[in-house]
Design a protein around this motif. Sequence first.
Motif, PDB file in Angstrom:
ATOM      1  N   THR A 304      -6.391  -0.964   0.003  1.00 32.29           N
ATOM      2  CA  THR A 304      -5.291  -0.472   0.839  1.00 32.29           C
ATOM      3  C   THR A 304      -4.052  -0.464  -0.039  1.00 32.29           C
ATOM      4  O   THR A 304      -3.319  -1.451  -0.130  1.00 32.29           O
ATOM      5  N   ILE A 305      -3.819   0.648  -0.707  1.00 33.35           N
ATOM      6  CA  ILE A 305      -2.772   0.676  -1.730  1.00 33.35           C
ATOM      7  C   ILE A 305      -1.875   1.902  -1.623  1.00 33.35           C
ATOM      8  O   ILE A 305      -1.031   2.132  -2.490  1.00 33.35           O
ATOM      9  N   ASN A 306      -2.023   2.663  -0.553  1.00 38.56           N
ATOM     10  CA  ASN A 306      -1.272   3.921  -0.429  1.00 38.56           C
ATOM     11  C   ASN A 306       0.037   3.692   0.321  1.00 38.56           C
ATOM     12  O   ASN A 306       0.315   4.317   1.336  1.00 38.56           O
ATOM     13  N   ASP A 307       0.861   2.757  -0.197  1.00 43.14           N
ATOM     14  CA  ASP A 307       2.087   2.387   0.519  1.00 43.14           C
ATOM     15  C   ASP A 307       3.340   2.532  -0.332  1.00 43.14           C
ATOM     16  O   ASP A 307       4.409   2.045   0.042  1.00 43.14           O
ATOM     17  N   GLY A 308       3.229   3.182  -1.496  1.00 43.81           N
ATOM     18  CA  GLY A 308       4.399   3.380  -2.344  1.00 43.81           C
ATOM     19  C   GLY A 308       4.826   2.148  -3.109  1.00 43.81           C
ATOM     20  O   GLY A 308       5.923   2.133  -3.686  1.00 43.81           O
ATOM     21  N   LYS A 309       3.963   1.102  -3.166  1.00 45.44           N
ATOM     22  CA  LYS A 309       4.277  -0.115  -3.916  1.00 45.44           C
ATOM     23  C   LYS A 309       3.282  -0.276  -5.057  1.00 45.44           C
ATOM     24  O   LYS A 309       2.175   0.256  -5.014  1.00 45.44           O
ATOM     25  N   TRP A 310       3.687  -1.041  -6.068  1.00 41.21           N
ATOM     26  CA  TRP A 310       2.786  -1.307  -7.176  1.00 41.21           C
ATOM     27  C   TRP A 310       1.652  -2.228  -6.736  1.00 41.21           C
ATOM     28  O   TRP A 310       1.879  -3.228  -6.046  1.00 41.21           O
ATOM     29  N   HIS A 311       0.423  -1.870  -7.112  1.00 40.65           N
ATOM     30  CA  HIS A 311      -0.753  -2.694  -6.844  1.00 40.65           C
ATOM     31  C   HIS A 311      -1.616  -2.752  -8.092  1.00 40.65           C
ATOM     32  O   HIS A 311      -1.724  -1.764  -8.835  1.00 40.65           O
ATOM     33  N   HIS A 312      -2.220  -3.886  -8.310  1.00 41.87           N
ATOM     34  CA  HIS A 312      -3.156  -4.046  -9.427  1.00 41.87           C
ATOM     35  C   HIS A 312      -4.572  -4.026  -8.869  1.00 41.87           C
ATOM     36  O   HIS A 312      -4.888  -4.735  -7.916  1.00 41.87           O
ATOM     37  N   ILE A 313      -5.422  -3.180  -9.452  1.00 40.05           N
ATOM     38  CA  ILE A 313      -6.814  -3.106  -8.993  1.00 40.05           C
ATOM     39  C   ILE A 313      -7.756  -3.259 -10.178  1.00 40.05           C
ATOM     40  O   ILE A 313      -7.413  -2.891 -11.314  1.00 40.05           O
ATOM     41  N   CYS A 314      -8.917  -3.826  -9.890  1.00 40.26           N
ATOM     42  CA  CYS A 314      -9.983  -3.968 -10.889  1.00 40.26           C
ATOM     43  C   CYS A 314     -11.317  -3.647 -10.221  1.00 40.26           C
ATOM     44  O   CYS A 314     -11.547  -4.036  -9.061  1.00 40.26           O
ATOM     45  N   ILE A 315     -12.190  -2.955 -10.946  1.00 43.95           N
ATOM     46  CA  ILE A 315     -13.567  -2.731 -10.504  1.00 43.95           C
ATOM     47  C   ILE A 315     -14.490  -3.197 -11.619  1.00 43.95           C
ATOM     48  O   ILE A 315     -14.324  -2.789 -12.774  1.00 43.95           O
TER      49      ILE A 315
END
Length: 430
Positions: A304-315
């Motif tokens: 859930t990252i579609n909010d205009g804020k920076w997010h860190h993701i890893c797969i």
Amino acid sequence: MAATLPGSLLLLALLALRGRAQGFGQTRFICTSVPVDVDMCTSPAQSGGAAEDLKTTVLQLRETVLQQKETIMNQKETIRELTAKLGRCESQSVLDALPSEPRPGGRKQPGFSKNTMGDLSRAPAAETLSQLGQTLQSLKTRLENLEFSRMNSSSQTNNLKDILQNKIDDLEKQVLSRVNSLEEGKYNPKNESEERGKIESTLTSLHQRISDLEKGQKDNRPPDRFQLTFPLRTNYMYAKVKKTLPEMYAFSVCMWMKSSASPGMGTPFSYAVPGQANELVLIEWGNNPMEILINDKVAKLPFTINDGKWHHICITWTTRDGVWEAYQDGTQAGSGENLAPYHPIKPQGVLVLGQEQDTLGGGFDATQAFVGELAHFNVWDRKLSPGEVYSLATCSSKALAGNVIAWAEANIDIYGGATKWTFEACRQLN
């Protein structure tokens, strides 16, 4: 004489029949089956009611056909009106810098070859104006960034900033004028292309001059302290990683992302190899959740990252049983298995940031383009531990760079107006 009489009578009968047949002209004879037990002499009288019914049915069918013909004519007129309206909408769309044939959305099977450098943008006018507004805001932010980070600025640089700021203000007025014209219905399609060309030319000039200013900062920042910005949903704006991937039986892909694009933020990265365009893809397309594709096999990710804020993701993923894990902001958000099990990631492909490849190194579709900002894209040929992922998400000094792909300006080529500038997310965390 008596013996020849029947022959004469027969000849006269045939002549009479021939004369009658010639009298019918173009008349057609219709054969009708009659049951065996019906008297041929009386059947016409008995079937009079049936003939009337048949006549009534024929008249009804004729009336129905006429009604349908009228309906078709009305529908054709409606189609013509809608086509004209669609043409007017399309005339207001922003033309991409490098044209090619448009293509419908959706992932394509590999092997579909075409010119990939830039579809004609066919976004509705409202969306086009919104995109222009986002681009202008992005330029403003970059100017503010330059002013904030500049400790000892010269008067010449300040004057240049003022000139750029004035140009941005002029562009905003032009966009506002277009909005008012559209609302009042006072636009002239004949001048649309010329006006659009002027705006695009000015935007290109602004991008270039701001980039020149930003170049002065590169010597003062670490090689990994930069981010890529993709302000518009196009099929010509992208970045290409200079290195390719080796054969991998496990991997970890991590990055910082910021986006508020809707519907779907698009494709942060795609890796294609000969014969398989979807060897490794991360995509959020339309109203679908974000997905990871490996050899065209799909797993839905709980981000859930579609909010205009920076997010860190890893797969992370391993070929053994196809086990995968997904991390958001340092915390595991989901996991699964049976994702392309026992299929190693193939080597010698093309790794693209910001676009989904339908052919090796191209086949881009604007509807699948990434819109937003991306940074610290790193790839490892092993599964990272939860502790290592957390270090990356918290910008710890212990965080490791990718041993396959490390985030560095020297490793990235950008195309089509995508821009590089200083990465701020870690500074905000610290």
